[in-house]
Scaffold this active site. Structure first.
Site: not given
Ligand SMILES: *[C@@H]1O[C@H](CO)[C@@H](O)[C@H](O)[C@H]1NC(C)=O
Length: 289
Positions: A105, A107, A109
């Site tokens: 993953e 990411d 954010e």
């Protein structure tokens, strides 16, 4: 002579028309590449489907995902985040293998903040099932007044998170030196807008102010380039895909300088330097790696 000139004139006219029509080609719409995964009622199409509005209120957040998975490539989109008091909200944009056991993953954010306080961008990388590689930078602009481009480049050599072409994070493929690297499974592209006031802003001290709801974020210019899986045979092993080209294998001197500027002036947290969490720094943090 006149005939040749006339002929050339016609050829150039034809070429201009071709260029005109190809440049007028329909831009990618949201539904070409994505579908809604969470709360249809909270995602609205705009500008003939080339842009969308995400909504968060007390009843729900929302999310969307790419229809396909990709093996290496670059994904980018323009995002305008929640303006004003966005404390407690999280807007995420990420790639994910969607496999529980050995999750990969990447990411982005965006952690909201009280009005006038800077948004924080947290990045994280999961490789072969393990994450815990958070870094945070405070943004040097207000991401809610205009659209900015957020992108993730992922190839055999490194992963680069960029904002408006300024690298904010680089994770090199050092698998040969024992550092896990996502390279065995394709990833989809995801985005969500939700409430996380138990941790997002100042570690959860700042709560979401529902009197300011609904909260809106906007996305446009969706661009995913990569090998779709399943997809054309041989694409993922081809070495001449543009995102594998030498200029994408490492930062050029100008990008490297911008990256240093971000790290020196805007980085507020780096797991590599968190001694209480990692008395022994993880391998990828060691100098020379
Ligand atoms: C919010 O603003 C405070 C004060 O400027 C800052 O310390 C913090 O890093 C910002 N971001 C978040 C997500 O709390």
């Amino acid at each position: 002579m006149a005939r040749i000139t006339y002929f050339l004139f016609c050829v150039s006219l034809a070429l201009q028309l071709i260029f005109f029509y190809t440049s007028m080609a329909k831009p990618a719409t949201f539904y070409d590449d994505f579908h809604i995964t969470w709360s249809e009622t909270h995602i609205k199409q705009m500008e003939s489907g080339t842009a969308i509005q995400l909504l968060l209120d007390q009843s729900s957040g929302c999310g969307f995902a790419s229809k396909m998975k990709y093996m290496y490539g670059r994904v980018s989109m323009k995002i305008k985040l929640i303006p004003g008091d966005s404390a407690g909200t999280v807007t995420a944009f990420y790639m994910n293998s969607d496999t529980n056991l050995i999750r990969d993953e990447l990411d982005f954010e965006f952690l909201g903040n009280r009005s006038g306080q800077p948004y924080t961008v947290q990045t994280n990388i999961f490789a072969h099932g393990k994450g815990d590689r958070e870094q945070r930078v405070n943004l040097w602009f207000d991401p809610a007044t205009e659209f900015h481009t957020y992108s993730i480049l992922w190839n055999r050599h490194h992963i680069v998170f960029s904002i408006d072409d300024i690298p904010i994070r680089v994770y090199k493929n050092n698998e040969a030196k024992g550092v896990p690297y996502p390279n065995s499974q394709p990833m989809g592209v995801f985005s969500t807008l939700w409430e996380a006031d138990n941790w997002a802003t100042r570690g959860g001290l700042e709560k979401i102010d529902w009197t300011k709801a609904p909260f809106y974020a906007y996305y446009r210019d969706f661009d995913i380039e990569g090998c779709t899986v399943p997809g054309p045979a041989g694409c993922t092993t081809k070495t001449n895909n543009w995102w594998e080209a030498p200029s994408y294998q490492q930062l050029d001197p100008i990008q490297a300088r911008k990256y240093r500027w971000v790290r020196l002036n805007h980085m507020i947290y780096d797991y590599c330097k968190d001694k209480s969490r990692y008395p022994v720094p993880p391998r990828e943090c060691l100098a020379g790696i």
